[in-house]
Design a protein around this motif. Structure first.
Motif, short mmCIF file in Angstrom:
data_model
loop_
_atom_site.label_atom_id
_atom_site.label_comp_id
_atom_site.label_asym_id
_atom_site.label_seq_id
_atom_site.Cartn_x
_atom_site.Cartn_y
_atom_site.Cartn_z
N GLU A 63 0.85 -1.19 0.00
CA GLU A 63 0.00 0.00 0.00
C GLU A 63 0.88 1.23 0.00
OE1 GLU A 63 -3.23 0.29 2.75
OE2 GLU A 63 -3.42 -1.88 2.85
N ALA A 64 0.60 2.15 -0.90
CA ALA A 64 1.37 3.39 -0.98
C ALA A 64 0.47 4.51 -1.48
CB ALA A 64 2.56 3.21 -1.92
N GLU A 65 0.61 5.63 -0.84
CA GLU A 65 -0.04 6.86 -1.29
C GLU A 65 1.03 7.60 -2.08
OE1 GLU A 65 -3.03 9.56 -1.84
OE2 GLU A 65 -3.25 7.74 -0.64
N ILE A 66 0.80 7.77 -3.37
CA ILE A 66 1.79 8.40 -4.24
C ILE A 66 1.11 9.56 -4.96
CG2 ILE A 66 3.47 8.06 -6.10
CD1 ILE A 66 3.19 4.99 -5.50
N ALA A 67 1.71 10.74 -4.88
CA ALA A 67 1.10 11.90 -5.51
C ALA A 67 2.19 12.84 -6.02
CB ALA A 67 0.21 12.64 -4.51
N ALA A 68 1.83 13.57 -7.08
CA ALA A 68 2.74 14.54 -7.69
C ALA A 68 2.20 15.95 -7.47
CB ALA A 68 2.88 14.28 -9.18
N TYR A 69 3.12 16.85 -7.20
CA TYR A 69 2.76 18.24 -6.94
C TYR A 69 3.75 19.17 -7.63
CZ TYR A 69 0.22 16.10 -3.06
OH TYR A 69 -0.61 15.33 -2.32
N SER A 70 3.30 20.37 -7.82
CA SER A 70 4.20 21.43 -8.26
C SER A 70 5.13 21.76 -7.10
CB SER A 70 3.37 22.66 -8.63
OG SER A 70 4.16 23.82 -8.58
N ILE A 71 6.35 22.13 -7.40
CA ILE A 71 7.30 22.51 -6.35
C ILE A 71 6.76 23.70 -5.56
CG2 ILE A 71 8.70 24.00 -7.83
CD1 ILE A 71 10.08 21.63 -5.11
N ALA A 72 5.91 24.49 -6.17
CA ALA A 72 5.31 25.64 -5.48
C ALA A 72 4.37 25.20 -4.35
CB ALA A 72 4.55 26.51 -6.48
N GLU A 73 3.92 23.94 -4.39
CA GLU A 73 3.02 23.42 -3.36
C GLU A 73 3.76 22.75 -2.20
OE1 GLU A 73 -0.83 21.66 -5.15
OE2 GLU A 73 0.75 21.31 -6.67
N MET A 74 5.07 22.82 -2.23
CA MET A 74 5.88 22.10 -1.27
C MET A 74 5.45 22.34 0.18
SD MET A 74 10.03 22.00 -0.67
CE MET A 74 10.22 23.77 -0.70
N ASP A 75 5.28 23.56 0.58
CA ASP A 75 4.98 23.86 1.98
C ASP A 75 3.70 23.20 2.47
OD1 ASP A 75 7.28 25.35 2.21
OD2 ASP A 75 6.29 27.28 1.90
N SER A 76 2.73 23.03 1.59
CA SER A 76 1.44 22.50 2.03
C SER A 76 1.38 20.96 2.06
CB SER A 76 0.31 23.05 1.14
OG SER A 76 0.46 22.61 -0.18
N VAL A 77 2.34 20.28 1.47
CA VAL A 77 2.26 18.81 1.40
C VAL A 77 3.46 18.07 1.99
CG1 VAL A 77 0.76 18.86 -0.63
CG2 VAL A 77 3.23 18.67 -0.94
N ILE A 78 4.54 18.74 2.21
CA ILE A 78 5.78 18.05 2.57
C ILE A 78 5.74 17.37 3.94
CG2 ILE A 78 7.11 19.92 3.62
CD1 ILE A 78 9.37 18.93 1.58
N ASP A 79 4.98 17.90 4.87
CA ASP A 79 4.95 17.33 6.22
C ASP A 79 4.26 15.98 6.29
OD1 ASP A 79 6.43 19.38 7.35
OD2 ASP A 79 4.67 20.57 7.82
N LYS A 80 3.51 15.61 5.25
CA LYS A 80 2.81 14.33 5.23
C LYS A 80 3.62 13.24 4.55
CE LYS A 80 -1.47 16.89 4.85
NZ LYS A 80 -2.49 17.34 3.92
N ALA A 81 4.75 13.60 3.97
CA ALA A 81 5.54 12.67 3.15
C ALA A 81 6.47 11.80 3.98
CB ALA A 81 6.35 13.45 2.12
N ASP A 82 6.67 10.56 3.51
CA ASP A 82 7.70 9.68 4.06
C ASP A 82 8.99 9.79 3.25
OD1 ASP A 82 6.02 8.54 6.06
OD2 ASP A 82 5.14 7.23 4.54
N VAL A 83 8.85 10.24 2.01
CA VAL A 83 9.99 10.43 1.12
C VAL A 83 9.57 11.44 0.05
CG1 VAL A 83 9.36 8.51 -0.42
CG2 VAL A 83 11.73 9.24 -0.31
N VAL A 84 10.55 12.21 -0.42
CA VAL A 84 10.30 13.16 -1.51
C VAL A 84 11.24 12.84 -2.65
CG1 VAL A 84 10.46 15.57 -2.22
CG2 VAL A 84 9.53 15.02 0.03
N LEU A 85 10.66 12.70 -3.84
CA LEU A 85 11.44 12.53 -5.05
C LEU A 85 11.21 13.74 -5.94
CD1 LEU A 85 10.77 8.76 -5.83
CD2 LEU A 85 12.76 9.78 -4.71
N ILE A 86 12.29 14.23 -6.53
CA ILE A 86 12.24 15.45 -7.33
C ILE A 86 12.48 15.11 -8.78
CG2 ILE A 86 13.33 17.70 -7.68
CD1 ILE A 86 14.26 17.50 -4.73
#
Length: 103
Positions: free
Chosen positions: A31-54
């Protein structure tokens, strides 16, 4: 459940890669929650991440993302070949490896 966040310039170019990564996770029975965002959205989503890929097209922002997470979660740039070929299996494996190494 793993929470994998991908950042790219606009959050659009990685949507196909997200689908392929979800397929790879499903094929492994994970099970994995995988989502893509604009880098401009970083502040609103980064705290929920287990890993960030750029995405490789914004690799120059890797330092900014690493500063933002302050070592709490792993951050890495997606290999250009894997990104270009939309190799969801390899990119998913990259994310899982980073999460496992960070435990």
């Amino acid at each position: 459940m793993k929470n994998i966040v991908l950042f790219c310039a606009a959050g659009m170019s990685t949507s196909l890669l997200v689908t392929k990564m979800q397929d790879a996770a499903k094929a492994k029975g994970e099970e994995a929650e995988i989502a893509a965002y604009s880098i401009a959205e970083m502040d609103s989503v980064i705290d929920k991440a287990d890993v960030v890929l750029i995405g490789p097209q914004i690799r120059f922002q890797e330092k900014d993302v690493k500063n933002k997470v302050d070592g709490r979660i792993p951050v890495d740039v997606i290999d250009m070949r894997d990104y270009g070929t939309m190799n969801g299996e390899k990119v998913y494996a990259q994310a899982v490896k980073l999460i496992d190494e960070n435990k």
